[in-house]
Design a protein around this motif. Structure first.
Motif, PDB file in Angstrom:
ATOM      1  N   TRP A 210       0.806  -1.219   0.000  1.00  0.00           N
ATOM      2  CA  TRP A 210       0.000   0.000   0.000  1.00  0.00           C
ATOM      3  C   TRP A 210       0.839   1.267   0.000  1.00  0.00           C
ATOM      4  CZ3 TRP A 210       1.636   2.462   4.314  1.00  0.00           C
ATOM      5  CH2 TRP A 210       2.055   1.696   5.409  1.00  0.00           C
ATOM      6  N   PHE A 211       2.184   1.164   0.121  1.00  0.00           N
ATOM      7  CA  PHE A 211       3.020   2.349   0.284  1.00  0.00           C
ATOM      8  C   PHE A 211       2.935   3.257  -0.944  1.00  0.00           C
ATOM      9  CE2 PHE A 211       7.068   4.659   0.091  1.00  0.00           C
ATOM     10  CZ  PHE A 211       7.046   5.276   1.337  1.00  0.00           C
ATOM     11  N   GLU A 212       2.877   2.678  -2.140  1.00  0.00           N
ATOM     12  CA  GLU A 212       2.835   3.500  -3.341  1.00  0.00           C
ATOM     13  C   GLU A 212       1.539   4.299  -3.444  1.00  0.00           C
ATOM     14  OE1 GLU A 212       5.264   3.975  -5.364  1.00  0.00           O
ATOM     15  OE2 GLU A 212       6.585   2.571  -4.321  1.00  0.00           O
ATOM     16  N   LYS A 213       0.489   3.841  -2.792  1.00  0.00           N
ATOM     17  CA  LYS A 213      -0.795   4.560  -2.864  1.00  0.00           C
ATOM     18  C   LYS A 213      -0.783   5.848  -2.064  1.00  0.00           C
ATOM     19  CE  LYS A 213      -3.460   0.318  -3.505  1.00  0.00           C
ATOM     20  NZ  LYS A 213      -4.569  -0.532  -3.000  1.00  0.00           N
ATOM     21  N   LEU A 214       0.223   6.025  -1.200  1.00  0.00           N
ATOM     22  CA  LEU A 214       0.262   7.233  -0.366  1.00  0.00           C
ATOM     23  C   LEU A 214       0.514   8.477  -1.199  1.00  0.00           C
ATOM     24  CD1 LEU A 214       2.266   5.960   2.754  1.00  0.00           C
ATOM     25  CD2 LEU A 214      -0.198   6.003   2.392  1.00  0.00           C
ATOM     26  N   THR A 215       1.153   8.301  -2.348  1.00  0.00           N
ATOM     27  CA  THR A 215       1.440   9.471  -3.189  1.00  0.00           C
ATOM     28  C   THR A 215       0.166  10.089  -3.759  1.00  0.00           C
ATOM     29  OG1 THR A 215       1.751   8.017  -5.094  1.00  0.00           O
ATOM     30  CG2 THR A 215       3.702   8.579  -3.778  1.00  0.00           C
ATOM     31  N   GLU A 216      -0.942   9.372  -3.714  1.00  0.00           N
ATOM     32  CA  GLU A 216      -2.207   9.882  -4.242  1.00  0.00           C
ATOM     33  C   GLU A 216      -2.952  10.743  -3.220  1.00  0.00           C
ATOM     34  OE1 GLU A 216      -4.424   6.512  -5.425  1.00  0.00           O
ATOM     35  OE2 GLU A 216      -2.900   5.757  -6.833  1.00  0.00           O
ATOM     36  N   LEU A 217      -2.476  10.784  -1.976  1.00  0.00           N
ATOM     37  CA  LEU A 217      -3.155  11.552  -0.928  1.00  0.00           C
ATOM     38  C   LEU A 217      -2.904  13.033  -1.124  1.00  0.00           C
ATOM     39  CD1 LEU A 217      -2.329   9.341   2.200  1.00  0.00           C
ATOM     40  CD2 LEU A 217      -4.404   9.330   0.812  1.00  0.00           C
ATOM     41  N   ARG A 218      -3.834  13.850  -0.699  1.00  0.00           N
ATOM     42  CA  ARG A 218      -3.724  15.298  -0.795  1.00  0.00           C
ATOM     43  C   ARG A 218      -4.016  15.922   0.576  1.00  0.00           C
ATOM     44  NH1 ARG A 218      -1.672  13.861  -4.570  1.00  0.00           N
ATOM     45  NH2 ARG A 218      -1.974  14.378  -6.783  1.00  0.00           N
ATOM     46  N   GLY A 219      -3.261  16.962   0.956  1.00  0.00           N
ATOM     47  CA  GLY A 219      -3.511  17.703   2.185  1.00  0.00           C
ATOM     48  C   GLY A 219      -3.506  16.815   3.412  1.00  0.00           C
ATOM     49  N   LEU A 220      -4.610  16.878   4.162  1.00  0.00           N
ATOM     50  CA  LEU A 220      -4.721  16.110   5.409  1.00  0.00           C
ATOM     51  C   LEU A 220      -5.422  14.767   5.200  1.00  0.00           C
ATOM     52  CD1 LEU A 220      -5.712  18.951   7.932  1.00  0.00           C
ATOM     53  CD2 LEU A 220      -3.460  17.938   7.567  1.00  0.00           C
ATOM     54  N   GLU A 221      -5.500  14.313   3.940  1.00  0.00           N
ATOM     55  CA  GLU A 221      -6.127  13.022   3.681  1.00  0.00           C
ATOM     56  C   GLU A 221      -5.324  11.898   4.333  1.00  0.00           C
ATOM     57  OE1 GLU A 221      -8.313  13.855  -0.616  1.00  0.00           O
ATOM     58  OE2 GLU A 221      -6.561  12.551  -0.497  1.00  0.00           O
ATOM     59  N   SER A 222      -6.044  10.888   4.782  1.00  0.00           N
ATOM     60  CA  SER A 222      -5.415   9.741   5.436  1.00  0.00           C
ATOM     61  C   SER A 222      -5.747   8.474   4.677  1.00  0.00           C
ATOM     62  CB  SER A 222      -5.882   9.620   6.889  1.00  0.00           C
ATOM     63  OG  SER A 222      -5.580  10.787   7.613  1.00  0.00           O
ATOM     64  N   TYR A 223      -4.835   7.534   4.724  1.00  0.00           N
ATOM     65  CA  TYR A 223      -5.054   6.242   4.083  1.00  0.00           C
ATOM     66  C   TYR A 223      -5.160   5.189   5.183  1.00  0.00           C
ATOM     67  CZ  TYR A 223      -4.510   2.221   1.012  1.00  0.00           C
ATOM     68  OH  TYR A 223      -4.710   1.041   0.348  1.00  0.00           O
ATOM     69  N   TRP A 224      -6.351   4.561   5.277  1.00  0.00           N
ATOM     70  CA  TRP A 224      -6.590   3.528   6.275  1.00  0.00           C
ATOM     71  C   TRP A 224      -6.272   2.180   5.658  1.00  0.00           C
ATOM     72  CZ3 TRP A 224      -7.837   4.619  11.266  1.00  0.00           C
ATOM     73  CH2 TRP A 224      -8.219   5.929  11.550  1.00  0.00           C
ATOM     74  N   ILE A 225      -5.206   1.588   6.130  1.00  0.00           N
ATOM     75  CA  ILE A 225      -4.750   0.318   5.570  1.00  0.00           C
ATOM     76  C   ILE A 225      -5.673  -0.824   5.978  1.00  0.00           C
ATOM     77  CG2 ILE A 225      -2.884  -1.390   5.693  1.00  0.00           C
ATOM     78  CD1 ILE A 225      -2.149   2.315   5.973  1.00  0.00           C
ATOM     79  N   GLY A 226      -6.331  -0.702   7.098  1.00  0.00           N
ATOM     80  CA  GLY A 226      -7.170  -1.791   7.589  1.00  0.00           C
ATOM     81  C   GLY A 226      -6.366  -2.732   8.459  1.00  0.00           C
ATOM     82  N   VAL A 227      -6.721  -4.008   8.418  1.00  0.00           N
ATOM     83  CA  VAL A 227      -6.103  -4.976   9.301  1.00  0.00           C
ATOM     84  C   VAL A 227      -5.001  -5.745   8.559  1.00  0.00           C
ATOM     85  CG1 VAL A 227      -7.761  -6.810   8.796  1.00  0.00           C
ATOM     86  CG2 VAL A 227      -6.548  -6.812  10.982  1.00  0.00           C
TER      87      VAL A 227
END
Length: 603
Positions: free
Chosen positions: A153-170
């Motif tokens: 999931w690390f590569e998906k972090l580049t798609e975040l903007r501002g204070l957006e968060s990425y919830w990886i789940g379990v």
């Protein structure tokens, strides 16, 4: 036919009440039982759904607070000015100061990360910079921060903007120290960006899955809650083996908006759902419908049985009570008939705490009061006639007496004896103010003049004079009082109180809200408690209105304290009150409460 119906119809009030009571109870009770049965199922279902929603709401609050704690940590790292500035310097390889200074700065960052961890709940915080520098609140031996870059999931972090968060789940737990006791973890990731939008680092916050699962353990028996991500994968809850797998009942519960009863594999389940507002996850509560209503349904069933039994018991009791209640009514009807015929001595004897008992008691009390009023009116008229007779006995022909006294006074004056002439003049004025007046009532100021002349006359008889002190408020002068009611009190004070010796007699009058307080006080020898009690007893007795032989022969008017009290009670009724206070050697005080009357209010 109608004649037969009239013959069959109940004639007594007792039978009418029994039939009416049965009809009024049986019909509503039958309708109530029918409606009760139809509404019970709906009420049970609503109550079960309400209980499930309340339980899920509590769970939702706890889970939301725990997940918000992760957001709070990420927000702090991202927006804290000091921390943000330092991380930018490290990411740009522009650190300043010697090695010790850089070590201290890095140590302060680690201390701040440690302070972000919730008390009693471990949170793993990792700050990974683009130059592979990193800061964390755990040991490198537990987990290497650079391994985060290897995550899918690390590569998906580049798609975040501002204070957006990425919830990886379990995920399976990465930290070696917690792998055995805590097999799964929940992770949140966010990018750290420059003002230009470029990424200079990442912040990753991880908690153990069982921190959420522990919240689900406080539910009622039979209730199971799972936390699902946006894809329907189980994040927490349920069996350990199901975590990270698709929710098996997603198809059955997918169409449920909030709470409902759904059928799964032929069994009914109570399903309730609530959304986690900031990451799209949802909580799903499932409970077998039979278990959710077992307590409520048993309560309703017991209530139904109790109502049914109570209905028959109270129906029999009602019939018995109606028969008992009607018995006093028959007795009261007979007594009423006897009273109508003129027999006022009959009594019903009906007593009790209900309306019929109170009616019988009040009816008997009314008859007693009527008898008392008849006796009271007769007694009052007799006492009034006696008092009037006493007043008539005290009167003589005023014109003859005044003429003789004036002639005597003139002769005494001519012979040069002014003191005797003054004594005769006071006597003449005193008699003129008393026996020459035809009305029964006079104003208080006239009564005061009468008393003043009387004291002046008595002082001429004595070697040493008694002082009369008046303290009357102006409004009190205009009240009307029985003629000649103060003179006997002053006479008692002179003769019995002062024993014809020098002393002080004080008369005061003050206006109260409902009455005039008139006080006659002397500083004479007073009385003991036995004498005072004997006077009170004589005033309250029926003989109090009759003058004593000694008093009638020796006093000026022939009327004593008892006659005064009797006249005042006839005029003012029970509202008039008199009190006496006396001690040996300290004098006597008489207080009279004279009620206000209309003529005083009109003045």
């Amino acid at each position: 036919m109608f004649k037969k119906l009239r013959e069959l119809a109940p004639k007594s009030i007792r039978h009418k009440l029994i039939i009416a009571s049965i009809a009024c109870i049986l019909v509503p009770a039958a309708l109530t039982l029918i409606i009760y049965n139809s509404l019970t199922q709906e009420a049970v279902q609503k109550q079960a759904i309400s209980n499930a929603e309340d339980s899920l709401k509590l769970v939702n609050g706890s889970v939301t607070n725990r997940l918000k704690g992760m957001l709070t940590i990420a927000n702090y790292v991202q927006v804290n000015p000091g921390l943000k500035a330092y991380l930018k310097l490290v990411a740009s390889n522009n650190e300043v100061g010697d090695k010790y200074q850089r070590f201290m700065d890095a140590n302060r960052v680690l201390e701040q990360l440690d302070s972000l961890t919730f008390v009693g709940e471990a949170s793993y915080v990792t700050v990974l910079l683009t130059n592979d520098s990193y800061f964390m609140n755990y040991s490198v031996s537990d987990y290497k921060p650079l391994d985060i870059k290897k995550k899918a999931w690390f590569e998906k972090l580049t798609e975040l903007r501002g204070l957006e968060s990425y919830w990886i789940g379990v995920e399976p737990t990465d930290y070696s120290y917690d792998k055995f006791d805590h097999p799964y973890q929940v992770t949140l990731a966010r990018t750290l960006r420059l003002d230009s939008g470029g990424i200079y680092g990442y912040v990753v916050v991880t908690i153990m899955e069982d921190q959420l699962n522990h919240i689900f353990g406080n539910l009622s028996a039979g209730q199971k809650v799972v936390l699902l991500d946006e894809a329907g994968t189980i994040v927490s809850g349920g069996d350990t083996g199901s975590i990270g797998k698709p929710f098996p009942y997603a198809a059955a519960t997918g169409g449920v908006k909030e709470s409902s009863i759904v059928s799964i594999a032929g069994d009914k389940y109570l399903v309730a759902q609530q959304q986690i507002p900031f990451n799209g996850w949802r909580l799903v509560l499932m409970q077998p419908y039979k278990e959710s209503i077992v307590d409520i349904s048993s309560i309703f069933n017991r209530v139904f049985v109790i109502q049914l039994i109570s209905f028959f018991i109270f129906l029999l009791l009602l019939i018995t009570l109606v028969r008992a209640f009607t018995k006093p009514l028959v007795r009261l009807g007979k007594v009423t008939t006897a009273v109508q015929r003129g027999n006022l001595m009959v009594r019903s004897g009906i007593r009790g705490n209900d309306e019929i008992g109170r009616l019988g008691f009040l009816f008997d009390q009314m008859l007693d009061r009527v008898m008392e009023m008849i006796a009271e009116v007769s007694d009052t008229q007799a006492r009034k006639r006696k008092a009037e007779l006493k007043m008539l006995q005290a009167q003589i022909n005023p014109h003859f007496l005044f003429n003789v006294l004036n002639s005597i006074r003139m002769k005494v004056m001519k012979r040069g004896d002014p003191e005797s002439a003054k004594m005769i003049g006071s006597l003449s004025m005193l008699l003129r103010m008393t026996i020459s007046r035809e009305e029964d009532e006079i104003y208080l100021h006239e009564e005061m003049d009468l008393v003043s002349h009387y004291v002046a006359l008595m002082n001429l008889r004595q070697k040493e004079e008694a002082e009369l002190q008046l303290d009357i408020v102006p409004e009190a002068f205009l009240i009307k009082v029985p003629r000649f009611f103060l003179q006997p009190l002053v006479e008692n004070a002179l003769i019995h109180g002062l024993s014809q010796q020098p002393g002080l007699i004080s008369i005061r009058a003050v206006m109260q809200e409902k009455y005039v307080l008139l006080t006659v006080e002397d500083n004479g020898r007073g009385m003991d408690a036995l004498q005072l009690e004997r006077i009170y007893r004589k005033m309250d007795s029926s003989e109090g209105s009759l003058p004593d032989k000694e008093e009638g022969n020796s006093s000026f008017s022939g009327m004593g304290l008892h006659n005064v009290v009797e006249r005042m009670r006839i005029l003012f009724g029970d509202a008039f009150d008199i009190k006496m206070h006396s001690e040996l050697g300290k004098g006597t005080t008489i207080e009279m409460h004279i009620p206000h009357r209309e003529e005083l209010r009109d003045v």
